[in-house]
Write an enzyme that holds these catalytic residues in place. Structure first.
Site, PDB file in Angstrom:
ATOM      1  N   ASP A   1      -7.710  -3.575  -3.987  1.00 27.18           N
ATOM      2  CA  ASP A   1      -8.798  -3.263  -3.052  1.00 27.18           C
ATOM      3  C   ASP A   1      -8.747  -1.796  -2.618  1.00 27.18           C
ATOM      4  OD1 ASP A   1     -11.048  -3.848  -1.559  1.00 27.18           O
ATOM      5  OD2 ASP A   1      -9.895  -4.458   0.205  1.00 27.18           O
TER       6      ASP A   1
ATOM      7  N   HIS B   1     -14.062   2.891  -8.892  1.00 24.40           N
ATOM      8  CA  HIS B   1     -13.688   1.804  -9.807  1.00 24.40           C
ATOM      9  C   HIS B   1     -13.120   2.372 -11.110  1.00 24.40           C
ATOM     10  CE1 HIS B   1     -15.361  -0.920  -6.979  1.00 24.40           C
ATOM     11  NE2 HIS B   1     -16.619  -0.605  -7.196  1.00 24.40           N
TER      12      HIS B   1
ATOM     13  N   LEU C   1       4.612  -9.071 -21.573  1.00 17.33           N
ATOM     14  CA  LEU C   1       3.995  -9.281 -20.264  1.00 17.33           C
ATOM     15  C   LEU C   1       2.742 -10.138 -20.422  1.00 17.33           C
ATOM     16  CD1 LEU C   1       3.814  -8.356 -17.141  1.00 17.33           C
ATOM     17  CD2 LEU C   1       2.182  -6.658 -17.976  1.00 17.33           C
TER      18      LEU C   1
HETATM   19  C1  IPE Z   1     -11.469  -8.622  -3.113  1.00 16.49           C
HETATM   20  O1  IPE Z   1     -11.881  -7.434  -2.529  1.00 16.49           O
HETATM   21  C2  IPE Z   1     -11.955  -8.715  -4.526  1.00 16.49           C
HETATM   22  C3  IPE Z   1     -11.374  -7.783  -5.485  1.00 16.49           C
HETATM   23  C4  IPE Z   1     -10.452  -6.906  -5.245  1.00 16.49           C
HETATM   24  C5  IPE Z   1     -11.858  -7.914  -6.829  1.00 16.49           C
HETATM   25  P1  IPE Z   1     -13.222  -7.339  -1.656  1.00 16.49           P
HETATM   26  O2  IPE Z   1     -13.380  -5.940  -1.264  1.00 16.49           O
HETATM   27  O3  IPE Z   1     -14.350  -7.982  -2.378  1.00 16.49           O
HETATM   28  O4  IPE Z   1     -12.859  -8.254  -0.394  1.00 16.49           O
HETATM   29  P2  IPE Z   1     -13.500  -8.272   1.066  1.00 16.49           P
HETATM   30  O5  IPE Z   1     -14.969  -8.365   0.889  1.00 16.49           O
HETATM   31  O6  IPE Z   1     -13.110  -6.999   1.749  1.00 16.49           O
HETATM   32  O7  IPE Z   1     -12.896  -9.458   1.744  1.00 16.49           O
HETATM   33  C1  IPE Z   2     -11.967  -3.348  -5.015  1.00 12.61           C
HETATM   34  O1  IPE Z   2     -12.373  -2.192  -4.362  1.00 12.61           O
HETATM   35  C2  IPE Z   2     -12.631  -3.510  -6.352  1.00 12.61           C
HETATM   36  C3  IPE Z   2     -13.643  -4.572  -6.390  1.00 12.61           C
HETATM   37  C4  IPE Z   2     -13.937  -5.414  -5.422  1.00 12.61           C
HETATM   38  C5  IPE Z   2     -14.389  -4.702  -7.621  1.00 12.61           C
HETATM   39  P1  IPE Z   2     -13.626  -2.208  -3.406  1.00 12.61           P
HETATM   40  O2  IPE Z   2     -14.844  -1.894  -4.194  1.00 12.61           O
HETATM   41  O3  IPE Z   2     -13.699  -3.482  -2.634  1.00 12.61           O
HETATM   42  O4  IPE Z   2     -13.295  -1.000  -2.432  1.00 12.61           O
HETATM   43  P2  IPE Z   2     -13.560  -0.931  -0.879  1.00 12.61           P
HETATM   44  O5  IPE Z   2     -12.878  -2.118  -0.250  1.00 12.61           O
HETATM   45  O6  IPE Z   2     -15.048  -0.978  -0.681  1.00 12.61           O
HETATM   46  O7  IPE Z   2     -12.956   0.351  -0.472  1.00 12.61           O
HETATM   47 MG    MG Z   3     -12.953  -4.059  -0.841  1.00 16.21          MG
END
Ligand code: IPE
Ligand code: IPE
Ligand code: MG
Length: 244
Positions: free
Chosen positions: A16, A33, A127
């Site tokens: 995240d 990303h 792995l």
């Molecule tokens: C969880 O992160 C999903 C992934 C890392 C793929 P999100 O950014 O979607 O989670 P929330 O919305 O903050 O709970």
């Molecule tokens: C996690 O990073 C990746 C995915 C959910 C695909 P985020 O896109 O949720 O990044 P933040 O949380 O908005 O910073």
């Molecule tokens: Mg996020």
């Protein structure tokens, strides 16, 4: 020190913070990303080097479809690119790829890329690398139960466990979430029952080897009791002596 100096066999990661990493640098979220893919490549290599047996990452959740359309399509494009590009490297490092999640909702291009990448890495043994994509913990429990019910099978802990998407690996020992949030966000709800949780304030693109080592060291300093007492864990025959 710990009763647990061993390497975690299975590490699970909620990657995240990509979006915030990018926004802070005045970049579009998709750039975050993209950087996240680089970070994941580094993490896979680090796990191989440390003798970790299984790495499971959350790449796209069932709920992430609700993001703006351009971000969703950017993520899908990145996945197509990564699938086309990363396989030789994974094979060099002995990494076997599994995609975990609902395949139904994915485009033909991604579905085909996944099938090809899984087949091309199927012989690798260093792995096991599970990429959870279009995945949700609730989806996994529900699909397992539905399948058992359809087959007229009994529904219990063991049968559910075997019908779930991660039946090919033991439960995660260490569950890491980057990005500063302290929640599960529907990742591995069933399998993380006894995982050690580690929350890092680093955004995923900046989660490097040192950060991974910090999480592993924290894991190694924990005492896993699985419902028992600390004394039982310290001396495994305590229970035997008492019941003898
Ligand atoms: C969880 O992160 C999903 C992934 C890392 C793929 P999100 O950014 O979607 O989670 P929330 O919305 O903050 O709970
Ligand atoms: C996690 O990073 C990746 C995915 C959910 C695909 P985020 O896109 O949720 O990044 P933040 O949380 O908005 O910073
Ligand atoms: Mg996020």
């Amino acid at each position: 020190m710990s009763a647990h100096a061993a390497m975690p066999h299975h590490i699970a990661i909620v990657m995240d913070g990509n979006g915030r990493w990018a926004t802070k640098r005045f970049l579009p979220r998709v750039a975050g990303h993209k950087q996240g893919v680089e970070s994941l490549r580094r993490c896979v290599k680090a796990c191989v080097a440390r003798g970790v047996g299984v790495l499971t990452v959350f790449a796209f959740s069932s709920e992430n479809w609700n993001r703006p359309a351009d971000e969703v399509s950017g993520l899908m494009e990145l996945m197509v690119l990564a699938l086309g590009r990363e396989v030789p490297r994974l094979c060099e490092d002995g990494v076997r790829l599994h995609f975990i999640g609902e395949r139904g909702g994915l485009s033909d291009k991604i579905a085909a890329g996944i099938a090809q990448a899984e087949a091309a890495t199927a012989h690798n043994t260093r792995l096991v690398f599970n990429v959870c994509f279009n995945y949700g913990g609730r989806w996994d429990i529900a699909q397992a139960a539905a399948r058992l019910a359809q087959q007229g099978q009994p529904i219990n802990e063991l049968s559910l466990d075997r019908a779930m998407a991660l039946a090919h690996v033991p439960d995660p020992d260490l569950f890491i979430r980057t990005g500063g949030e302290q929640r599960l966000s529907n990742f591995l709800l069933w399998q993380s029952a006894y995982s050690e949780l580690f929350f890092s304030d680093k955004m995923w693109p900046e989660f490097d080897e040192a950060a991974l080592d910090e999480a592993i060291a924290a894991f190694q300093a924990r005492e896993r009791r699985f419902g028992k007492t600390s004394a039982q864990v310290a001396s495994p025959d305590t229970r035997k002596l008492r019941t003898a």
